[in-house]
Design a protein around this motif. Structure first.
Motif, PDB file in Angstrom:
ATOM      1  N   ILE A 117      61.145  29.286  69.125  1.00  0.00           N
ATOM      2  CA  ILE A 117      62.453  29.357  68.643  1.00  0.00           C
ATOM      3  C   ILE A 117      62.658  28.331  67.416  1.00  0.00           C
ATOM      4  O   ILE A 117      63.093  29.222  66.510  1.00  0.00           O
ATOM      5  N   TRP A 118      61.959  27.394  67.339  1.00  0.00           N
ATOM      6  CA  TRP A 118      61.873  26.729  66.111  1.00  0.00           C
ATOM      7  C   TRP A 118      61.500  27.649  64.979  1.00  0.00           C
ATOM      8  O   TRP A 118      61.892  27.561  63.686  1.00  0.00           O
ATOM      9  N   PHE A 119      60.485  28.390  64.976  1.00  0.00           N
ATOM     10  CA  PHE A 119      60.100  29.228  64.004  1.00  0.00           C
ATOM     11  C   PHE A 119      60.644  30.601  64.013  1.00  0.00           C
ATOM     12  O   PHE A 119      60.214  31.829  63.419  1.00  0.00           O
ATOM     13  N   GLY A 120      61.675  30.846  64.703  1.00  0.00           N
ATOM     14  CA  GLY A 120      62.570  31.994  64.872  1.00  0.00           C
ATOM     15  C   GLY A 120      62.009  33.137  65.657  1.00  0.00           C
ATOM     16  O   GLY A 120      62.154  34.463  65.516  1.00  0.00           O
ATOM     17  N   GLY A 121      60.927  32.865  66.557  1.00  0.00           N
ATOM     18  CA  GLY A 121      60.350  33.900  67.434  1.00  0.00           C
ATOM     19  C   GLY A 121      60.992  33.942  68.725  1.00  0.00           C
ATOM     20  O   GLY A 121      62.150  33.556  68.927  1.00  0.00           O
ATOM     21  N   LYS A 122      60.371  34.815  69.613  1.00  0.00           N
ATOM     22  CA  LYS A 122      60.952  35.065  70.813  1.00  0.00           C
ATOM     23  C   LYS A 122      59.731  35.012  71.940  1.00  0.00           C
ATOM     24  O   LYS A 122      58.857  35.784  71.967  1.00  0.00           O
ATOM     25  N   MET A 123      60.071  34.332  72.780  1.00  0.00           N
ATOM     26  CA  MET A 123      59.133  34.332  73.974  1.00  0.00           C
ATOM     27  C   MET A 123      59.397  35.286  75.037  1.00  0.00           C
ATOM     28  O   MET A 123      60.717  35.704  75.332  1.00  0.00           O
TER      29      MET A 123
END
Lengths: 220, 203
Positions: free
Chosen positions: A171-177
């Motif tokens: 989330i910090w890098f704007g991604g999605k798990m």
């Protein structure tokens, strides 16, 4: 003249003085070739590579970036257009030729990455040959970054703590798990292992992954 | 960027023309320095005339400082300058043969050509000897090959052999050369000059 050869003491003295100055300055100048010449301790390099101290994982790099590691310099060795399209936050684009000549910061930690891993590994050798102590490359390249940091996949039985830390970083890098079904092949520790090319068509992906894992077990 | 030939600034033909011009200049200045005179050269071995030593060191200093600083300034790529390979044992033996020939005949290969060019007969004799030696060596090479190729060290430079930087070696050689100049002058003054002193300029 008394039969001795014609001499000019003043010229001789001037030449001797010039030789002293040019020779004395040479001692300070050290090596005539500047920058582009490196010296490699091959044994030491081989040891570093064998002990796997030559690279970082995408997750380690992500933590370094998030925690603002002191002296971290991330270098992207791909082309300008590829860099413009997508790059790791904070990375600076640097061609191989520039890496061979750029001024070095002895306190910095250099991390190199490319599309896969080859160019970054080659750039790593250049930096090592130039005497850089802390240089690493991203072995799986940008693919590894995308898979492990930007869209990591965990299985339902991944421990909650692991899942939370992965999600936080992503989330910090704007991604999605993504959470995937454990039957589609969860690796050890619950995470889905990295694939060399994430763009493989889905039906074949599982087979390829198994193949790669087999090859890895044999060869590495 | 130099070497100009290595970087393709001119071709083989031009390089041969340049080699001829440089060769003529080399011979001309050797002759003008009195190096075509066997007696002057032999003075070396009696410490009465150390011109050869001074000439060699002058040439080494000039070339070395020039190459070093041109390379430092980025005008010359030292790695593209040819370094003859080292074969320790065969070159020691070769050096001894050379020295015996030099002391006996009073001329080395280059100066024998200079001597011959000015019509000196000892020069012609030495050139004949040199060519004979080259021919004999060439014919005998199969038998000598294993020795000629032994103790190879490749292109081996002083900085590599001593483990010092180029600049340090340059500084050391300058100091050694200047010491040699001063020592040679003193030695020449101390040793009595035999009858041929003052021969310079005379044919």
């Amino acid at each position: 003249m008394t039969g001795s050869p014609r001499r000019s003491p003043r010229i001789e003295r001037a030449l001797a003085l010039a030789a002293i100055v040019a020779g004395g300055l040479a001692v300070v100048a050290g090596t005539p070739t500047r920058g582009a010449r490196g010296n490699v301790d091959v044994d030491r390099l081989a040891r570093i590579v064998e002990q796997e101290e030559d690279h970082v994982t995408a997750v380690e790099l992500a933590r370094w970036i998030r925690d603002d590691k002191a002296g971290l310099r991330v270098l992207d060795v791909r082309s300008d257009s590829e860099y413009a399209e997508l790059h790791i936050p904070g990375a600076v684009r640097m061609a191989l030729g520039e890496i061979a000549r750029m001024p070095l910061d002895s306190t910095a930690t250099y991390v190199l990455y490319s599309e896969g891993g080859t160019h970054a590994a080659q750039a790593w050798f250049l930096l090592k040959a130039r005497g850089v102590q802390r240089a690493f490359f991203l072995r799986g390249g940008l693919y590894e970054w995308l898979e492990q940091v930007m869209s990591p996949r965990v299985t339902a039985n991944t421990p909650q703590v692991t899942r939370d830390s992965i999600r936080a970083l992503t989330i910090w890098f704007g991604g999605k798990m993504q959470v995937v079904d454990s039957t589609t092949g969860g690796g050890p520790g619950g995470t889905v292992p990295s694939v060399l090319d994430g763009r493989l068509p889905a039906p074949h992906a599982a087979d390829t992954r198994t193949e790669i894992r087999k090859i890895r077990r044999r060869a590495c | 960027m130099a070497p100009l030939f290595e970087f393709g600034r001119f071709g083989d033909g031009t390089s041969l023309v340049i080699a001829v011009l440089l060769g003529i200049a080399f011979g001309w200045f050797l002759e003008r320095g009195g190096m075509g005179n066997a007696r002057k050269l032999a003075g070396q071995f009696y410490f009465t005339d150390l011109s050869v030593l001074k000439l060699m060191f002058s040439a080494i200093l000039t070339a070395m400082l020039g190459l070093f600083w041109l390379s430092w300034a980025g005008l010359l790529d030292l790695s593209r300058v040819y370094v003859p390979e080292t074969f320790v044992a065969p070159q020691l033996v070769g050096g001894l043969v050379f020295g015996v020939g030099f002391a006996t005949g009073g001329l080395c290969p280059g100066t024998s050509c200079v001597a011959a060019a000015t019509g000196r007969r000892d020069g012609f004799a030495l050139i004949a000897g040199m060519l004979t030696g080259v021919f004999v060596f060439g014919e005998a090479f199969p038998a000598l090959a294993s020795f000629a190729d032994s103790t190879a060290r490749g292109a081996w430079t002083l900085p590599q052999a001593l483990g010092l930087s180029y600049g340090t070696v340059v500084g050391i050689i300058v100091a050694v050369a200047l010491g040699a100049f001063a020592g040679a002058e003193r030695l020449e003054r101390r040793v009595e000059r035999p009858a041929h002193a003052g021969l310079n300029g005379a044919v």
